[in-house]
Design a protein around this motif. Sequence first.
Motif, short mmCIF file in Angstrom:
data_model
loop_
_atom_site.label_atom_id
_atom_site.label_comp_id
_atom_site.label_asym_id
_atom_site.label_seq_id
_atom_site.Cartn_x
_atom_site.Cartn_y
_atom_site.Cartn_z
N ASP A 61 31.90 33.86 45.31
CA ASP A 61 33.19 34.00 46.00
C ASP A 61 33.52 35.50 46.12
N HIS A 85 39.57 32.08 35.78
CA HIS A 85 38.21 31.56 35.66
C HIS A 85 37.25 32.73 35.53
N ASP A 121 44.99 37.53 39.87
CA ASP A 121 44.48 36.44 40.69
C ASP A 121 44.96 35.07 40.20
N GLU A 132 49.52 36.93 41.76
CA GLU A 132 49.28 36.04 42.90
C GLU A 132 49.66 34.65 42.43
N HIS A 153 43.01 39.62 51.90
CA HIS A 153 41.65 39.16 52.14
C HIS A 153 41.52 37.64 52.27
N ASP A 154 42.62 36.92 52.03
CA ASP A 154 42.59 35.46 52.18
C ASP A 154 43.32 35.00 53.44
N ARG A 188 39.36 32.76 56.11
CA ARG A 188 39.55 34.02 55.39
C ARG A 188 38.61 35.09 55.92
C1 GLC Z 1 42.59 34.02 44.85
C2 GLC Z 1 41.84 35.07 45.63
C3 GLC Z 1 40.79 34.39 46.45
C4 GLC Z 1 39.84 33.70 45.52
C5 GLC Z 1 40.57 32.74 44.58
C6 GLC Z 1 39.72 32.36 43.43
O1 GLC Z 1 43.30 33.18 45.67
O2 GLC Z 1 42.73 35.84 46.38
O3 GLC Z 1 40.12 35.28 47.29
O4 GLC Z 1 38.90 32.97 46.26
O5 GLC Z 1 41.72 33.31 44.02
O6 GLC Z 1 39.50 33.46 42.60
#
Ligand code: GLC
Length: 554
Positions: free
Chosen positions: A60, A103, A199, A255, A328-329, A412
């Motif tokens: 990812d 994670h 995150d 976030e 970035h998302d 994304r």
């Molecule tokens: C958050 C990040 C995203 C990522 C996800 C898992 O939403 O902004 O890009 O895929 O977490 O880490």
Amino acid sequence: MKRAWWKESVVYQIYPRSFCDSDGDGIGDLNGIRSKIPYLAKLGINVIWLSPIYRSPNDDNGYDISGYYAIMDEFGTMEDFDALLAEAHQAGIRIVMDLVVNHTSDEHPWFVESRSSAENDKRDYYIWRPAKDGGPPTNWGSSFSGSAWEWDEKTGMYYLHFFSKKQPDLNWSNPKVRDEVFDMMTWWCEKGIDGFRMDVISMISKPPEPWEDSPTEGGLYGSPWITCNGPHVHEYLQEMNRRVLSKYDLMTVGETAGVTLEEAKKYANSDGSELDMVFQFEHVGLDGGLSDKWVRRKMDLRELKENLTKWQVGLEGVAWNSLFFCNHDQPRIVSRLGDDSPASAKCIATMLHMMQGTPYVYQGEELGMTNCPFGPIENYRDIESINAYRELTEAGLREKDELLDCIAYKSRDNARTPMQWTGGKNAGFTAGTPWIMVNPNYQTINAKAELQDQDSVFYHYQKLISLRRRSPWSDIIVYGHYRLLAPEDPNVYSYIRESDTGKLLIVCNLSPESVSFRIPEDVQWSEAVPIVGSASLDRILKLQPWQAEVWSLV
Ligand code: GLC
């Protein structure tokens, strides 16, 4: 209102993989970023948020970390990072790191140990459960399609992963996990970094057991958002604050998927007990939400005004807003709310940057970079888009063409095409083959051309940033009170900002039509000085498509 440097800052987000490649391998890197510090200084931002640069197998793109104390091979070395930090600081720019601790990667040594035997002392670092009725413990889905549970042959149990199966969720209820995370954060703080963007931090506290299935909402699996704002999340963040954050002068932003106004007041409470601010996602969900991502709906300006106003008014004095449309998302806002034109990019920026909160500019946004015409699914790189396409078409839930149309709008990857530096080969991003396609519009939209054009989107951003950071109106823009005007107007977003030091009137025609707009009678002025745009102020304004004006009123 308490003053703070992070309230007076403008943040620039860098997605290192797509920013600037210094060594020709087609992947952006730390030395590429270093070479662009003068560009960022010219733009006028004073904080960089770096998307993850840690060791990662890149399932990812770095949000799957296998080594928190190491730099991703493709991005460079720890020496490169130290040099970047020092050079940024020298230019008056602070660096905020991405903290991905909901994670890890399945290749992180903790998980390798954890999965090795049910008796391993790291077993409980992750979330393992036995099968239920021969299948996964719950119906929970991963946000990247499929079940959130992965069967592990070796020990005959399932582990939980709300993202890809290569991103097992950490078990925050284990105090040893918290110790490890806080030690790691301290290590980076001691290095001299300036903060963390956390995150999916709203997901770290899992739902209370016994666990139940979550609603499927027409899909194959139950919603992963069941784990947002769990019962211990504030406890964990307060502990993090006591043990790490409060010891340094940092900026922190969470976030927080699924955050409500009431929850945000806890996460970002101005008493400083948790974080400085959060990212909420309601406003960017207005053209298709979190639970139903693959839809195309036009954003209704009245809904957007209602939502942003709720946050502006709701957090004033009790917490702090972050101001963003792009990251970035997120697909590019100029392709969602705007019409891809530079005029619409400037109008959207003015509307957002005059609000109360800390603005975030995502790389390329300051150039008016747009969504990308990727074409077939083979051109996409994002695990979320690729998996959704496969799962939904294979299950017969969506038609291929129709789904691809939604992915083109929402993927994304729209945000992840290489930064457009020049009109030359690969937009000047790399001398090699870029890891993802370059948006074909780079010959018209690129930094080099915009730096030579005083009327460009770049200089508009530069102006908005300097108005906020150092101008006679900084105090109003940062700390002033916000009041929405004309909530029912379908085309114009207009509001007042006011503090002891003065008053600003913002009027933005967020439509591709010429419209007329009447300033409400309760707004009075004897003199109106334009500080963005140059129109004179009349009670009834004739506005050109995407015209944006800001006046200082006396
Ligand atoms: C958050 C990040 C995203 C990522 C996800 C898992 O939403 O902004 O890009 O895929 O977490 O880490």
